[in-house]
Design a protein around this motif. Structure first.
Motif, PDB file in Angstrom:
ATOM      1  N   ALA A 294       0.840  -1.199   0.000  1.00 51.36           N
ATOM      2  CA  ALA A 294       0.000   0.000   0.000  1.00 51.36           C
ATOM      3  C   ALA A 294       0.875   1.250   0.000  1.00 51.36           C
ATOM      4  O   ALA A 294       1.993   1.255   0.522  1.00 51.36           O
ATOM      5  CB  ALA A 294      -0.902  -0.022   1.224  1.00 51.36           C
TER       6      ALA A 294
ATOM      7  N   ASP B 233      -2.255   1.622  -5.117  1.00 51.15           N
ATOM      8  CA  ASP B 233      -3.586   2.042  -4.689  1.00 51.15           C
ATOM      9  C   ASP B 233      -3.681   3.555  -4.527  1.00 51.15           C
ATOM     10  O   ASP B 233      -4.674   4.078  -4.031  1.00 51.15           O
ATOM     11  CB  ASP B 233      -3.977   1.338  -3.385  1.00 51.15           C
ATOM     12  CG  ASP B 233      -3.006   1.611  -2.238  1.00 51.15           C
ATOM     13  OD1 ASP B 233      -1.944   2.222  -2.480  1.00 51.15           O
ATOM     14  OD2 ASP B 233      -3.297   1.205  -1.109  1.00 51.15           O
TER      15      ASP B 233
ATOM     16  N   ASP C  32     -10.593  11.620   6.774  1.00 51.29           N
ATOM     17  CA  ASP C  32     -10.801  10.170   6.856  1.00 51.29           C
ATOM     18  C   ASP C  32     -12.188   9.777   6.353  1.00 51.29           C
ATOM     19  O   ASP C  32     -13.168  10.499   6.589  1.00 51.29           O
ATOM     20  CB  ASP C  32     -10.667   9.693   8.307  1.00 51.29           C
ATOM     21  CG  ASP C  32      -9.280   9.906   8.875  1.00 51.29           C
ATOM     22  OD1 ASP C  32      -8.306   9.837   8.107  1.00 51.29           O
ATOM     23  OD2 ASP C  32      -9.176  10.142  10.096  1.00 51.29           O
TER      24      ASP C  32
ATOM     25  N   LYS D  58     -14.292   5.985   4.273  1.00 54.16           N
ATOM     26  CA  LYS D  58     -14.134   4.617   3.768  1.00 54.16           C
ATOM     27  C   LYS D  58     -14.448   4.620   2.282  1.00 54.16           C
ATOM     28  O   LYS D  58     -15.384   5.288   1.837  1.00 54.16           O
ATOM     29  CB  LYS D  58     -15.050   3.657   4.522  1.00 54.16           C
ATOM     30  CG  LYS D  58     -14.612   3.487   5.963  1.00 54.16           C
ATOM     31  CD  LYS D  58     -15.437   2.483   6.711  1.00 54.16           C
ATOM     32  CE  LYS D  58     -14.931   2.370   8.137  1.00 54.16           C
ATOM     33  NZ  LYS D  58     -15.863   1.631   8.969  1.00 54.16           N
TER      34      LYS D  58
ATOM     35  N   ASN E  37     -11.122   0.102  -2.337  1.00 49.85           N
ATOM     36  CA  ASN E  37      -9.710   0.016  -2.690  1.00 49.85           C
ATOM     37  C   ASN E  37      -9.610  -0.612  -4.089  1.00 49.85           C
ATOM     38  O   ASN E  37     -10.080  -1.719  -4.295  1.00 49.85           O
ATOM     39  CB  ASN E  37      -8.976  -0.850  -1.657  1.00 49.85           C
ATOM     40  CG  ASN E  37      -7.491  -0.918  -1.890  1.00 49.85           C
ATOM     41  OD1 ASN E  37      -7.027  -0.959  -3.013  1.00 49.85           O
ATOM     42  ND2 ASN E  37      -6.746  -0.954  -0.808  1.00 49.85           N
TER      43      ASN E  37
ATOM     44  N   GLU F 236     -12.512  -0.056   2.418  1.00 48.25           N
ATOM     45  CA  GLU F 236     -11.514  -0.005   3.478  1.00 48.25           C
ATOM     46  C   GLU F 236     -11.397   1.411   4.026  1.00 48.25           C
ATOM     47  O   GLU F 236     -11.685   2.383   3.318  1.00 48.25           O
ATOM     48  CB  GLU F 236     -10.150  -0.443   2.932  1.00 48.25           C
ATOM     49  CG  GLU F 236     -10.116  -1.878   2.458  1.00 48.25           C
ATOM     50  CD  GLU F 236      -8.762  -2.289   1.890  1.00 48.25           C
ATOM     51  OE1 GLU F 236      -7.790  -1.516   1.989  1.00 48.25           O
ATOM     52  OE2 GLU F 236      -8.683  -3.402   1.350  1.00 48.25           O
TER      53      GLU F 236
ATOM     54  N   LYS G  96      -9.815   4.850   4.770  1.00 47.94           N
ATOM     55  CA  LYS G  96      -8.893   5.611   3.931  1.00 47.94           C
ATOM     56  C   LYS G  96      -8.702   6.992   4.544  1.00 47.94           C
ATOM     57  O   LYS G  96      -9.603   7.524   5.186  1.00 47.94           O
ATOM     58  CB  LYS G  96      -9.493   5.720   2.522  1.00 47.94           C
ATOM     59  CG  LYS G  96      -8.580   6.329   1.490  1.00 47.94           C
ATOM     60  CD  LYS G  96      -9.171   6.210   0.093  1.00 47.94           C
ATOM     61  CE  LYS G  96      -8.176   6.701  -0.940  1.00 47.94           C
ATOM     62  NZ  LYS G  96      -8.666   6.549  -2.304  1.00 47.94           N
TER      63      LYS G  96
ATOM     64  N   TYR H  87      -4.885   3.883   1.956  1.00 47.89           N
ATOM     65  CA  TYR H  87      -5.732   2.960   2.713  1.00 47.89           C
ATOM     66  C   TYR H  87      -5.016   2.592   3.993  1.00 47.89           C
ATOM     67  O   TYR H  87      -3.839   2.281   3.992  1.00 47.89           O
ATOM     68  CB  TYR H  87      -6.066   1.731   1.856  1.00 47.89           C
ATOM     69  CG  TYR H  87      -6.961   2.119   0.721  1.00 47.89           C
ATOM     70  CD1 TYR H  87      -8.332   2.160   0.880  1.00 47.89           C
ATOM     71  CD2 TYR H  87      -6.432   2.519  -0.510  1.00 47.89           C
ATOM     72  CE1 TYR H  87      -9.159   2.569  -0.156  1.00 47.89           C
ATOM     73  CE2 TYR H  87      -7.242   2.939  -1.537  1.00 47.89           C
ATOM     74  CZ  TYR H  87      -8.616   2.947  -1.354  1.00 47.89           C
ATOM     75  OH  TYR H  87      -9.439   3.369  -2.370  1.00 47.89           O
ATOM     76  N   LYS H  88      -5.755   2.675   5.098  1.00 51.06           N
ATOM     77  CA  LYS H  88      -5.196   2.367   6.420  1.00 51.06           C
ATOM     78  C   LYS H  88      -5.184   0.854   6.620  1.00 51.06           C
ATOM     79  O   LYS H  88      -6.141   0.186   6.298  1.00 51.06           O
ATOM     80  CB  LYS H  88      -6.032   3.012   7.507  1.00 51.06           C
ATOM     81  CG  LYS H  88      -6.068   4.520   7.436  1.00 51.06           C
ATOM     82  CD  LYS H  88      -6.965   5.042   8.532  1.00 51.06           C
ATOM     83  CE  LYS H  88      -7.064   6.542   8.529  1.00 51.06           C
ATOM     84  NZ  LYS H  88      -7.878   7.008   9.650  1.00 51.06           N
ATOM     85  N   LYS H  89      -4.119   0.357   7.149  1.00 48.10           N
ATOM     86  CA  LYS H  89      -4.009  -1.082   7.412  1.00 48.10           C
ATOM     87  C   LYS H  89      -3.994  -1.337   8.880  1.00 48.10           C
ATOM     88  O   LYS H  89      -3.627  -0.588   9.688  1.00 48.10           O
ATOM     89  CB  LYS H  89      -2.745  -1.661   6.763  1.00 48.10           C
ATOM     90  CG  LYS H  89      -2.747  -1.519   5.265  1.00 48.10           C
ATOM     91  CD  LYS H  89      -3.855  -2.316   4.634  1.00 48.10           C
ATOM     92  CE  LYS H  89      -3.887  -2.083   3.138  1.00 48.10           C
ATOM     93  NZ  LYS H  89      -5.053  -2.435   2.487  1.00 48.10           N
TER      94      LYS H  89
END
Length: 158
Positions: free
Chosen positions: A28, A69, A123, A125, A128, A135, A137, A156-158
């Motif tokens: 990412a 992404d 922030d 969602k 992706n 996800e 984001k 995108y936050k993991k």
């Protein structure tokens, strides 16, 4: 080690290197990469004009504004998309009332923040394009100087 074993080892190492390169290319994007791409997009628009800049950002084959992404989206301050890196069908449509899966009006928030701040993070969602899943984001955004446009690139936050 005999010749056959040496060949197998070389082939195994080559396969591991290819697999590692493939995995690395699927990583990412990071926050610094998003900031850099937005700044590059703003500079490109300023240097080449809005028409050419928006077209290049929307061009999915652009290596400048598409990386894994990470891509750019540009909205007028009325919520109308003027460029979108993954979906050219979004261009020309107003998304002021668009909500993410949690009901957040993230374009409205983006536009309101752009009216008072030259740079910010927001922030929401979103789908992706790599995983094809909704996800969390976060997007780094900059208002185009002297213009009623905001340029954003999200990770995108993991």
């Amino acid at each position: 080690m005999n010749r056959k074993q040496s060949i197998r080892l070389v082939l195994a190492l080559a396969a591991a290197a290819v697999a590692g390169a493939t995995w690395a290319s699927n990583e990412a994007a990071t926050a610094p990469e998003a900031i850099a791409m937005v700044k590059k997009g703003v500079a490109y628009i300023k240097a080449n004009g809005k028409d050419k800049g928006f077209a290049e950002i929307t061009n999915r084959d652009s290596k400048e504004f598409h990386d894994r992404d990470l891509y750019l989206a540009v909205h007028k301050l009325d919520g109308t998309a003027v460029a979108h890196g993954t979906n050219e069908k979004m261009v020309g449509k107003n998304f002021m009332e668009m909500k993410d899966i949690d009901g957040k009006e993230y374009i409205k928030e983006r536009v309101e923040l752009a009216k008072t701040k030259s740079t910010f993070w927001t922030d929401y969602k979103f789908n992706n394009p790599v995983t094809k899943k909704i996800e969390p984001k976060t997007a780094y955004c900059e208002r185009l100087p002297g213009e009623d446009y905001v340029v954003c690139g999200g990770i995108y936050k993991k």
